[in-house]
Every structure is written in C-alpha cells, then in structure tokens.
Write a protein that holds these residues in place. Structure first.
Motif, PDB file in Angstrom:
ATOM      1  N   ALA A 184     -14.158   2.818  -8.787  1.00 55.72           N
ATOM      2  CA  ALA A 184     -13.185   3.948  -7.706  1.00 55.72           C
ATOM      3  C   ALA A 184     -12.930   2.952  -6.449  1.00 55.72           C
ATOM      4  N   ASP A 185     -13.675   1.815  -5.932  1.00 49.83           N
ATOM      5  CA  ASP A 185     -13.380   0.643  -5.414  1.00 49.83           C
ATOM      6  C   ASP A 185     -11.156   0.209  -4.913  1.00 49.83           C
ATOM      7  N   ALA A 186     -11.327   0.180  -6.085  1.00 52.53           N
ATOM      8  CA  ALA A 186     -10.172  -1.048  -7.101  1.00 52.53           C
ATOM      9  C   ALA A 186      -8.936   0.299  -6.881  1.00 52.53           C
ATOM     10  N   ILE A 187      -9.034   1.598  -7.337  1.00 52.72           N
ATOM     11  CA  ILE A 187      -8.303   2.843  -7.363  1.00 52.72           C
ATOM     12  C   ILE A 187      -7.655   2.652  -5.796  1.00 52.72           C
ATOM     13  N   ALA A 188      -9.045   2.827  -5.000  1.00 50.70           N
ATOM     14  CA  ALA A 188      -8.389   2.948  -3.713  1.00 50.70           C
ATOM     15  C   ALA A 188      -7.865   2.267  -3.051  1.00 50.70           C
ATOM     16  N   ARG A 189      -8.000   0.708  -3.657  1.00 53.77           N
ATOM     17  CA  ARG A 189      -7.234  -0.425  -3.344  1.00 53.77           C
ATOM     18  C   ARG A 189      -5.614  -0.013  -3.203  1.00 53.77           C
ATOM     19  N   GLU A 190      -5.783   0.034  -4.649  1.00 48.39           N
ATOM     20  CA  GLU A 190      -4.418   0.393  -5.409  1.00 48.39           C
ATOM     21  C   GLU A 190      -3.328   1.283  -4.886  1.00 48.39           C
ATOM     22  N   GLU A 191      -4.336   2.652  -4.825  1.00 49.46           N
ATOM     23  CA  GLU A 191      -3.223   3.521  -3.915  1.00 49.46           C
ATOM     24  C   GLU A 191      -3.016   3.362  -2.450  1.00 49.46           C
ATOM     25  N   LEU A 192      -3.967   2.455  -1.427  1.00 50.84           N
ATOM     26  CA  LEU A 192      -3.764   1.946  -0.400  1.00 50.84           C
ATOM     27  C   LEU A 192      -2.084   1.193  -0.292  1.00 50.84           C
ATOM     28  N   THR A 193      -2.352   0.264  -1.263  1.00 53.79           N
ATOM     29  CA  THR A 193      -1.262  -1.226  -1.136  1.00 53.79           C
ATOM     30  C   THR A 193      -0.088  -0.280  -1.977  1.00 53.79           C
ATOM     31  N   ALA A 194      -0.286   0.939  -2.652  1.00 53.56           N
ATOM     32  CA  ALA A 194       1.450   1.458  -3.373  1.00 53.56           C
ATOM     33  C   ALA A 194       2.242   1.805  -2.658  1.00 53.56           C
ATOM     34  N   ALA A 195       0.894   2.913  -1.766  1.00 52.37           N
ATOM     35  CA  ALA A 195       1.595   3.335  -0.042  1.00 52.37           C
ATOM     36  C   ALA A 195       1.816   2.699   0.931  1.00 52.37           C
ATOM     37  N   GLY A 196       2.230   1.594   0.834  1.00 54.55           N
ATOM     38  CA  GLY A 196       2.480   1.015   2.148  1.00 54.55           C
ATOM     39  C   GLY A 196       1.349   0.856   3.405  1.00 54.55           C
ATOM     40  N   LEU A 197       0.010   1.214   2.831  1.00 52.79           N
ATOM     41  CA  LEU A 197      -1.059   0.909   3.950  1.00 52.79           C
ATOM     42  C   LEU A 197      -1.987  -0.059   4.339  1.00 52.79           C
ATOM     43  N   ASP A 198      -1.182  -1.349   3.839  1.00 55.59           N
ATOM     44  CA  ASP A 198      -2.535  -1.646   4.158  1.00 55.59           C
ATOM     45  C   ASP A 198      -2.754  -2.974   5.344  1.00 55.59           C
ATOM     46  N   ARG A 199      -1.156  -2.444   5.874  1.00 49.63           N
ATOM     47  CA  ARG A 199      -1.384  -3.784   7.077  1.00 49.63           C
ATOM     48  C   ARG A 199      -2.085  -2.072   8.309  1.00 49.63           C
ATOM     49  N   ASP A 200      -1.576  -1.130   7.929  1.00 47.64           N
ATOM     50  CA  ASP A 200      -1.892  -0.182   9.310  1.00 47.64           C
ATOM     51  C   ASP A 200      -3.873   0.224   9.268  1.00 47.64           C
ATOM     52  N   ILE A 201      -4.276   0.307   7.866  1.00 49.18           N
ATOM     53  CA  ILE A 201      -5.272   0.279   7.894  1.00 49.18           C
ATOM     54  C   ILE A 201      -6.397  -0.739   8.367  1.00 49.18           C
ATOM     55  N   TRP A 202      -6.976  -0.789   9.112  1.00 46.65           N
ATOM     56  CA  TRP A 202      -8.194  -2.447   9.534  1.00 46.65           C
ATOM     57  C   TRP A 202      -8.740  -3.015   7.912  1.00 46.65           C
ATOM     58  N   GLN A 203      -9.385  -1.356   7.722  1.00 46.14           N
ATOM     59  CA  GLN A 203     -10.384  -1.727   6.458  1.00 46.14           C
ATOM     60  C   GLN A 203     -10.777  -0.363   6.009  1.00 46.14           C
ATOM     61  N   CYS A 204     -10.711  -0.452   4.699  1.00 43.58           N
ATOM     62  CA  CYS A 204     -11.396   0.875   3.998  1.00 43.58           C
ATOM     63  C   CYS A 204     -12.544   1.010   3.303  1.00 43.58           C
ATOM     64  N   PRO A 205     -13.684   1.035   3.872  1.00 41.36           N
ATOM     65  CA  PRO A 205     -15.080   1.134   2.651  1.00 41.36           C
ATOM     66  C   PRO A 205     -14.920   2.203   1.603  1.00 41.36           C
ATOM     67  N   VAL A 206     -15.525   1.820   0.424  1.00 41.91           N
ATOM     68  CA  VAL A 206     -15.261   3.023  -0.325  1.00 41.91           C
ATOM     69  C   VAL A 206     -16.296   2.945  -0.506  1.00 41.91           C
ATOM     70  N   VAL A 207     -17.756   4.109  -0.327  1.00 41.31           N
ATOM     71  CA  VAL A 207     -19.213   4.369  -0.581  1.00 41.31           C
ATOM     72  C   VAL A 207     -19.427   4.902  -1.514  1.00 41.31           C
ATOM     73  N   LEU A 208     -20.409   4.481  -2.249  1.00 40.73           N
ATOM     74  CA  LEU A 208     -20.953   5.297  -3.323  1.00 40.73           C
ATOM     75  C   LEU A 208     -21.918   6.213  -2.903  1.00 40.73           C
TER      76      LEU A 208
END
Ligand code: XMP
Length: 535
Positions: free
Chosen positions: A436-460
């Motif tokens: 789940a975390d890999a998918i979220a990271r992949e999509e955030l990167t694809a959307a160019g949001l990595d620098r806008d977001i400080w961090q995005c924990p993905v929690v189960l």
C-alpha cells in the motif's frame, strides 16, 4: 606549553561568518538558513554569549534575531553597547531591532496596540541600503507588541506602517540597520531581498559560500582527524547517515566500514537501495545484518505502541553492537589492537543548536547515539554534518552523487513500519502495508507532489475490519490511512490539501491491488492535536 584547550579550528574557506544572535523563539534558525541561502555562511550564538567573545570570532556581520521578550521586561536579554561600536555591521530584526534602538538612545514603546501578522510596510526612502529596488508598499510579517517611536541619533528612518512610525532605520556610516518586521519569514514578500541587501550592500560580503566548500573543508578535516585509523558508521536508510557516510568515505575510503541493520520494518525497495545503489554510488564497504526474523519474533503478540518502540530500540542496539564488535574483531586481526577509533554520526545543526551546542562547546554525544557503544571501547565521534541544515545535507548528498531516492527521502521513523501498523506486527501485515505504501509513494511521485509534502505516512489499521463489497462478494477487510502532512520541522504540521484525483487514484489502486484492504481513508487532522505518525 599551554594547558588551555585549543581554540576551534579556523574556518579556512569561509572567513565571512555571519553570527546570528539568538534571542529566543524559533527565529534564529530560520535567519541562519536564509543567510546561507544568500550564499553567506552563518552560525547561531546564544544571546548570553559575551560580546567580546562574539567579536573575537571576527564576524563579517552580526544579526540580532527576534524574540518573545519586551525590552522593558525585567530579566529581558540585553546587549553590551560595545557590539555597536566595534565597526562590525549589525542588522536587528524585531526584538533585535528594539534592543538596538533602546541601547543606542532611541525610544521603544510598549503600548500594546500593535500589528501582528501580515502588515503593509511603507518604504519612505526608496534607494536606501536595505530597500533599494523593492516597492514603496510591501507586505511584511510582524510579531511583537513593542515598537520603536524614535530612532537613535544618526539613523535615518526608512520605513513605517499605519501605526508604527519607525518600522526600519539605517545608519550607513556605522553600518547599523534594523527592521521591526521579520524578513526571514515567507510572508514578508521582499524579506530575502532586504536581508541580502544588508549582507551584500550594508556589510559588503561576497556571496561565495556553497555546499561544495563544505565537502572540501570536511574531507580535509576528516583526513586530518582520522589519519590512518579506521571508522565505523551505522546506516539507517535515511538521508543524514547516508550523506555522513558518503562524506567520510570520500575522505578516508576503505578505512570506513558501514553497518546496516535490516530489521524487516523498512519500506519496499529501501533495503535494496542501501545494499545496491548506495554501495554502487559510494564504493563503501558495507556489512548488512539480516535481522528480520529476530525482530518479528521479539514483536510477536505485542500491540502496545510504547512496548513495540522499546522492543525495536532494544533489539536494534543489540544487533548493532554485535556487528560493531565483529567489525572491530576482524580489523584487529588485520590491523592490530584498537584499530577502530571513530564512529560516524549524522548529527545536524538543529540538533546541535537545540542541545545548547550552538557555541560549539556543549557535549551532544548521547543525542544521536542510536547504536550504543560497547563499554570497553571508546570511539571518537566524526560528525561531518553538524553545521548543516537538512536542505544543505541534501545538497551535499546530491553533489556526492548519491541516488536521488536516498537524498530526497522524506523523514521516516527509526522504528519503521513497526509503528505504522496499529496492532500486532506480523510479516503478512508488513508485506501488505509495504504494498500500500509503495503505491501511495509511486502516485505521489508521479503527480510531482514529493516536494510539496513533508511526509506521507501510510498506516494499516490492523485491528479494525469493516464490511465492503468487491466484485460480487462481501468483503471484511482493513482500512489504510493516508496521512499527508505539510510542515517545516515536524514540530507542528497541517494536513496537506492534495488534489482529489491523486487521492482517488491512490485509493482505487490500493483497494484493487492490495489483498485484504477494502477502504482508504484520509487523515485531516493538524498537529497539534494529532501527531504525524499513528501508532
Ligand atoms: P510525530 O508522530 O511525533 O512525529 O508527530 C514527528 C516526526 O518524527 C518522526 N518520528 C520518528 N523519527 N524515530 C525517528 O527517527 C522515531 O522513533 C520517530 N517517531 C516519529 C515522524 O516520522 C515525524 O517526522
């Protein structure tokens, strides 16, 4: 021979040090960063440092920060007038400005009804040293109840606001300047320009400092410190330890050995990045300890977050110490007794300042000592990043050729995914969360949001199940929480207003691709009251 302790080594490549005098609050660090963004080296010193000591450092300029005190309050920090008579250019901001005004014979009022937050500043002398080339009306950020109503003799008033008659003053002859507002904060539209005008025009400093200077300086210093001895460094997968290790590797090559404890709580691909890409980029000699099963066994049946943290911390120290001892023993076989004398740590400047070490005298050894030291072995520390801010560390990493995925990595907690599973940690749950975390990271990167977001924990939320429907069937699965936050330092944070279509894509992919997850929810809580991590 003198028995006095040796003075700090001179900063050969950066003679132009600007001292930022810290009057409290959190402004000093930001000012120091802004000065460095202007390519001038800066360091923070406490306001309790005697002026003679500040001057002994031969600073190219001194900046007086803001702070919460009122110059009239009993016990408020003061300054020796000698500071303004030494011929060193000085720039006072907010409290620093008021203190300067008061010390030099101006008038400061504390009548209360003053501006806070965004304020319109009117520049009355457009070609002045501080304000040249900036508009007559500009937005600034104010944050103090006191204000100056009469400038000291010899000063020209160069700006005012609706209620503050003296919002800036300048004295070119004595090279003394001050503003009531905070040029260092983003909301002061021309703040950086005003700061640079002080540095370049007021103080006559050339903007020559770069992170490239840091690399050269540190490589030389580390070679000198280590000589022909050996050093050891624990890699966590994070930016700081990776850059510290790469810098030391550049300096002493094969005299350095790194240890990476794979606790099985890393995100997808991170261990491989350290094992392959980091080693390929640096040529470092790396010992990887596969301790996944050991951590899983120790965590079995434990749901309490504090208990989990304790177990992970304890196991980590044990594994790290064992690896350390093995490296020392191997090196002793080859290089004789006590062959490993140095331990590399990725301590950053904010850690140094916050542990009272801004003067360079405080002992911060225990602060980052995650590995713990064997009792019978004394290591000296190598801390090549202890004068750098996080963004500068990233620049150094980039210049050293480290992989982008490591250099730009968002903060990730030491206990890893262990504290992002609410409930017991098992291999199956970790694998699920990794997907789940890999998918979220992949999509955030694809959307160019990595620098806008400080961090995005993905929690189960492993202990929660809810009903869903997928295909023709009813499901009873777990929710995944997305926790994108915006922050400057993780002390406070706000939830990031992310585009809905990116959220939709992450949600669809996670529920389609990750078995046993039938819901994705968004955390819309700021910090405080929430923390960034769920646990
Ligand atoms: P919280 O959850 O307290 O997190 O708002 C603040 C920042 O710290 C990180 N964090 C940790 N980092 N070891 C770390 O190295 C830890 O145990 C730890 N716990 C939280 C968190 O990711 C956030 O950036």
């Amino acid at each position: 021979m003198s028995s006095a302790s040796p003075a700090a080594a001179p900063d050969v490549t950066n003679p132009d040090v600007v001292l930022v005098v810290d009057f409290g609050a959190q402004y000093a660090q930001l000012i120091a960063r802004r000065v460095r963004e202007a390519r001038v080296y800066s360091e923070i010193v406490p306001s309790t440092m005697p002026v003679q000591e500040m001057l002994a450092r031969k600073p190219a300029a001194i900046i007086l920060s803001g702070g919460p005190s009122s110059v009239y309050a009993e016990g408020a920090p003061r300054l020796d007038r000698a500071l303004f008579e030494a011929g060193v250019p000085v720039f006072g901001m907010c409290y620093g400005f008021q203190l300067m005004a008061q010390t030099l014979g101006g008038t400061v009022d504390n009548s209360g009804a003053r501006e806070y937050g965004r304020t319109d500043l009117h520049v009355s002398k457009s070609g002045s040293t501080l304000f040249e080339g900036t508009p007559a009306e500009q937005q600034v950020w104010m944050s103090h109840g006191d204000a100056c109503s009469a400038a000291p003799e010899g000063f020209t008033v160069t700006a005012s606001t609706g209620v503050v008659p003296v919002a800036a003053f300048e004295n070119d002859e004595k090279k003394l300047y001050g503003v009531q507002h905070h040029p260092e904060v983003m909301h002061s539209t021309y703040g950086q320009q005003v700061l640079e005008h002080f540095l370049y025009r007021g103080a006559g400093i050339e903007p020559t400092w770069t992170t490239g200077n840091v690399i050269e300086e540190q490589v030389a210093a580390i070679r000198e410190q280590v000589g022909d001895k050996r050093a050891i460094c624990g890699l966590s997968g994070g930016v700081d330890s990776a850059v510290a290790a790469a810098l030391v590797q550049k300096a002493i090559g094969s005299q350095l050995t790194c240890v990476y404890v794979d606790h099985g709580l890393m995100r997808k691909g991170e261990t491989e990045q350290v094992e392959k890409d980091f080693v390929a980029a640096t040529g470092v000699s790396l010992k990887v300890v596969d301790a996944e099963q050991r951590f899983l066994d120790a965590l079995a049946g434990v749901s309490d977050p504090e208990e989990k943290r304790k177990i992970i911390g304890r196991e980590f120290i044990r594994v790290f110490e064992q690896a350390q001892a093995e490296i020392v023993a191997e090196a002793a076989g080859e290089h004789g007794e006590q062959p490993v004398q140095f331990l590399v740590q990725g301590t950053l400047y904010p850690d140094v300042v916050e542990s009272g070490g801004g003067t360079g005298t405080a002992n911060i050894k225990s602060h980052h000592n995650v590995g713990g030291l064997p009792e019978d072995l004394e290591f000296e520390l190598i801390e090549p990043l202890r004068k750098l801010f996080k963004d500068e560390v990233r620049m150094v990493g980039q210049e050293l050729g480290l992989p982008e995925e490591i250099v730009q990595r968002q903060p990730f907690p030491g206990p890893g995914l262990g504290i992002r599973i609410v409930g017991e940690v098992t291999k199956e749950r970790l694998d699920l969360l990794r997907e789940a975390d890999a998918i979220a990271r992949e999509e955030l990167t694809a959307a160019g949001l990595d620098r806008d977001i400080w961090q995005c924990p993905v929690v189960l939320l492993a202990d929660v199940r809810s009903v869903g429907v997928q295909g023709d069937g009813r499901t009873y699965g777990h929710p995944i929480v997305l926790r994108p936050v915006s922050s400057e330092d993780a002390m406070t944070a706000d939830w990031t207003r992310m585009p809905y279509d990116v959220l939709a894509k992450i949600s669809t992919r996670i529920t389609n691709e990750v078995a046993d997850v039938n819901r994705v929810v968004l955390d819309v809580t700021s910090k405080p009251p929430g923390t960034i991590e769920w646990e």
